[in-house]
Design a protein around this motif. Sequence first.
Motif, PDB file in Angstrom:
ATOM      1  N   SER A  34      64.623  39.324  39.938  1.00 24.41           N
ATOM      2  CA  SER A  34      63.703  40.221  39.244  1.00 24.41           C
ATOM      3  C   SER A  34      63.087  41.192  40.231  1.00 24.41           C
ATOM      4  O   SER A  34      63.009  40.912  41.434  1.00 24.41           O
ATOM      5  N   LEU A  35      62.654  42.317  39.686  1.00 24.25           N
ATOM      6  CA  LEU A  35      62.007  43.336  40.500  1.00 24.25           C
ATOM      7  C   LEU A  35      60.847  43.945  39.735  1.00 24.25           C
ATOM      8  O   LEU A  35      60.973  44.215  38.533  1.00 24.25           O
ATOM      9  N   PRO A  36      59.734  44.201  40.408  1.00 23.16           N
ATOM     10  CA  PRO A  36      58.649  44.929  39.756  1.00 23.16           C
ATOM     11  C   PRO A  36      59.029  46.407  39.629  1.00 23.16           C
ATOM     12  O   PRO A  36      59.697  46.962  40.506  1.00 23.16           O
ATOM     13  N   VAL A  37      58.613  47.003  38.527  1.00 18.11           N
ATOM     14  CA  VAL A  37      58.837  48.426  38.287  1.00 18.11           C
ATOM     15  C   VAL A  37      57.483  49.099  38.408  1.00 18.11           C
ATOM     16  O   VAL A  37      56.548  48.756  37.691  1.00 18.11           O
ATOM     17  N   MET A  38      57.411  50.061  39.340  1.00 15.47           N
ATOM     18  CA  MET A  38      56.125  50.682  39.641  1.00 15.47           C
ATOM     19  C   MET A  38      56.237  52.192  39.608  1.00 15.47           C
ATOM     20  O   MET A  38      57.267  52.758  39.956  1.00 15.47           O
ATOM     21  N   ASP A  39      55.149  52.819  39.191  1.00 13.76           N
ATOM     22  CA  ASP A  39      55.019  54.266  39.259  1.00 13.76           C
ATOM     23  C   ASP A  39      53.808  54.528  40.139  1.00 13.76           C
ATOM     24  O   ASP A  39      52.689  54.162  39.762  1.00 13.76           O
ATOM     25  N   GLN A  40      54.055  55.123  41.310  1.00 15.89           N
ATOM     26  CA  GLN A  40      53.022  55.254  42.327  1.00 15.89           C
ATOM     27  C   GLN A  40      52.599  53.834  42.703  1.00 15.89           C
ATOM     28  O   GLN A  40      53.438  53.047  43.077  1.00 15.89           O
ATOM     29  N   ASP A  41      51.335  53.491  42.539  1.00 12.93           N
ATOM     30  CA  ASP A  41      50.872  52.140  42.851  1.00 12.93           C
ATOM     31  C   ASP A  41      50.609  51.318  41.591  1.00 12.93           C
ATOM     32  O   ASP A  41      50.050  50.229  41.667  1.00 12.93           O
ATOM     33  N   GLN A  42      51.008  51.824  40.438  1.00 10.29           N
ATOM     34  CA  GLN A  42      50.738  51.133  39.178  1.00 10.29           C
ATOM     35  C   GLN A  42      51.942  50.295  38.755  1.00 10.29           C
ATOM     36  O   GLN A  42      53.057  50.802  38.657  1.00 10.29           O
ATOM     37  N   LEU A  43      51.691  49.013  38.493  1.00  5.00           N
ATOM     38  CA  LEU A  43      52.733  48.118  38.010  1.00  5.00           C
ATOM     39  C   LEU A  43      52.954  48.389  36.526  1.00  5.00           C
ATOM     40  O   LEU A  43      52.049  48.204  35.709  1.00  5.00           O
ATOM     41  N   LEU A  44      54.153  48.840  36.189  1.00  2.50           N
ATOM     42  CA  LEU A  44      54.488  49.136  34.792  1.00  2.50           C
ATOM     43  C   LEU A  44      55.137  47.959  34.094  1.00  2.50           C
ATOM     44  O   LEU A  44      54.968  47.762  32.896  1.00  2.50           O
ATOM     45  N   GLY A  45      55.931  47.208  34.850  1.00  2.58           N
ATOM     46  CA  GLY A  45      56.656  46.103  34.246  1.00  2.58           C
ATOM     47  C   GLY A  45      57.493  45.363  35.267  1.00  2.58           C
ATOM     48  O   GLY A  45      57.409  45.621  36.468  1.00  2.58           O
ATOM     49  N   ILE A  46      58.314  44.465  34.738  1.00  2.00           N
ATOM     50  CA  ILE A  46      59.240  43.681  35.550  1.00  2.00           C
ATOM     51  C   ILE A  46      60.597  43.744  34.868  1.00  2.00           C
ATOM     52  O   ILE A  46      60.687  43.620  33.646  1.00  2.00           O
ATOM     53  N   ILE A  47      61.629  43.919  35.664  1.00  2.00           N
ATOM     54  CA  ILE A  47      62.983  43.844  35.121  1.00  2.00           C
ATOM     55  C   ILE A  47      63.683  42.660  35.769  1.00  2.00           C
ATOM     56  O   ILE A  47      63.592  42.463  36.982  1.00  2.00           O
ATOM     57  N   THR A  48      64.331  41.861  34.943  1.00  2.00           N
ATOM     58  CA  THR A  48      64.997  40.655  35.414  1.00  2.00           C
ATOM     59  C   THR A  48      66.500  40.759  35.189  1.00  2.00           C
ATOM     60  O   THR A  48      66.973  41.603  34.418  1.00  2.00           O
ATOM     61  N   ASP A  49      67.218  39.868  35.851  1.00  2.00           N
ATOM     62  CA  ASP A  49      68.656  39.821  35.625  1.00  2.00           C
ATOM     63  C   ASP A  49      68.961  39.488  34.165  1.00  2.00           C
ATOM     64  O   ASP A  49      69.917  39.993  33.580  1.00  2.00           O
ATOM     65  N   ARG A  50      68.114  38.697  33.546  1.00  2.00           N
ATOM     66  CA  ARG A  50      68.292  38.372  32.131  1.00  2.00           C
ATOM     67  C   ARG A  50      68.094  39.609  31.256  1.00  2.00           C
ATOM     68  O   ARG A  50      68.824  39.811  30.279  1.00  2.00           O
ATOM     69  N   ASP A  51      67.111  40.448  31.591  1.00  2.00           N
ATOM     70  CA  ASP A  51      66.927  41.708  30.860  1.00  2.00           C
ATOM     71  C   ASP A  51      68.206  42.537  30.911  1.00  2.00           C
ATOM     72  O   ASP A  51      68.618  43.121  29.907  1.00  2.00           O
ATOM     73  N   ILE A  52      68.816  42.590  32.084  1.00  2.00           N
ATOM     74  CA  ILE A  52      70.036  43.378  32.249  1.00  2.00           C
ATOM     75  C   ILE A  52      71.154  42.815  31.373  1.00  2.00           C
ATOM     76  O   ILE A  52      71.840  43.561  30.665  1.00  2.00           O
ATOM     77  N   MET A  72      62.804  47.012  30.825  1.00  2.00           N
ATOM     78  CA  MET A  72      61.910  46.087  31.514  1.00  2.00           C
ATOM     79  C   MET A  72      60.935  45.436  30.532  1.00  2.00           C
ATOM     80  O   MET A  72      60.762  45.898  29.406  1.00  2.00           O
ATOM     81  N   THR A  73      60.304  44.389  30.979  1.00  2.00           N
ATOM     82  CA  THR A  73      59.199  43.782  30.249  1.00  2.00           C
ATOM     83  C   THR A  73      57.937  44.509  30.689  1.00  2.00           C
ATOM     84  O   THR A  73      57.618  44.543  31.887  1.00  2.00           O
ATOM     85  N   ARG A  74      57.254  45.097  29.731  1.00  2.00           N
ATOM     86  CA  ARG A  74      56.068  45.910  30.035  1.00  2.00           C
ATOM     87  C   ARG A  74      54.803  45.058  30.132  1.00  2.00           C
ATOM     88  O   ARG A  74      54.713  43.988  29.543  1.00  2.00           O
ATOM     89  N   ASP A  75      53.835  45.587  30.866  1.00  2.00           N
ATOM     90  CA  ASP A  75      52.518  44.968  31.011  1.00  2.00           C
ATOM     91  C   ASP A  75      52.606  43.468  31.307  1.00  2.00           C
ATOM     92  O   ASP A  75      52.109  42.645  30.532  1.00  2.00           O
ATOM     93  N   PRO A  76      53.220  43.115  32.416  1.00  2.00           N
ATOM     94  CA  PRO A  76      53.381  41.690  32.717  1.00  2.00           C
ATOM     95  C   PRO A  76      52.053  41.014  33.037  1.00  2.00           C
ATOM     96  O   PRO A  76      51.103  41.662  33.487  1.00  2.00           O
ATOM     97  N   ILE A  77      52.010  39.736  32.787  1.00  2.00           N
ATOM     98  CA  ILE A  77      50.875  38.929  33.215  1.00  2.00           C
ATOM     99  C   ILE A  77      50.968  38.817  34.729  1.00  2.00           C
ATOM    100  O   ILE A  77      52.055  38.624  35.281  1.00  2.00           O
ATOM    101  N   VAL A  78      49.838  38.954  35.388  1.00  2.00           N
ATOM    102  CA  VAL A  78      49.825  38.903  36.851  1.00  2.00           C
ATOM    103  C   VAL A  78      48.873  37.814  37.326  1.00  2.00           C
ATOM    104  O   VAL A  78      47.940  37.435  36.620  1.00  2.00           O
ATOM    105  N   ALA A  79      49.141  37.344  38.528  1.00  2.00           N
ATOM    106  CA  ALA A  79      48.273  36.368  39.179  1.00  2.00           C
ATOM    107  C   ALA A  79      47.403  37.093  40.199  1.00  2.00           C
ATOM    108  O   ALA A  79      47.679  38.232  40.569  1.00  2.00           O
ATOM    109  N   ALA A  80      46.374  36.424  40.641  1.00  2.00           N
ATOM    110  CA  ALA A  80      45.530  36.913  41.728  1.00  2.00           C
ATOM    111  C   ALA A  80      45.778  36.033  42.942  1.00  2.00           C
ATOM    112  O   ALA A  80      46.077  34.840  42.795  1.00  2.00           O
ATOM    113  N   PRO A  81      45.668  36.576  44.143  1.00  2.00           N
ATOM    114  CA  PRO A  81      45.945  35.780  45.336  1.00  2.00           C
ATOM    115  C   PRO A  81      45.002  34.596  45.517  1.00  2.00           C
ATOM    116  O   PRO A  81      45.370  33.608  46.159  1.00  2.00           O
TER     117      PRO A  81
END
Length: 130
Positions: A34-52, A72-81
């Motif tokens: 999987s890879l995060p999809v970003m525009d500038q510094d904004q996380l738009l979504g995640i694309i996975t091998d399964r999505d493909i 891609m899957t839009r607005d993914p749930i994210v964790a905090a460090p």
Amino acid sequence: MLVRDIMSQDVTALAPSFSIADVAAIMRQLDISSLPVMDQDQLLGIITDRDIVVRVVAEGLDPHMERADFHMTRDPIVAAPDWTLEQAAQIMLTRQFRRLPVMQQGRLVGYLSLRDLARHDGEQALNDTP
């Protein structure tokens, strides 16, 4: 232990305009699913091998013409460090996620995967062995 202690910090992200063929090539090169999809510094979504596979290949679409942002899957749930591993693992378990992007102050700072959690559990088990 916290997410920041075991997350992968070296994260490759891609622009929404990348072709699916390019996304797949990057995944193969980096040996990731999987890879995060970003525009500038904004996380738009995640694309996975399964999505493909499900959204492009199974639909008979041309991976050279299709873009990452369309599949891609839009607005993914994210964790905090500073989340505990238990918090992150619970979300991954209940939502059936294999990976979580880790964001801090609106910036992508890492990626937590099931592999990271499994590696940590394995190391813990070895350390607990008398």
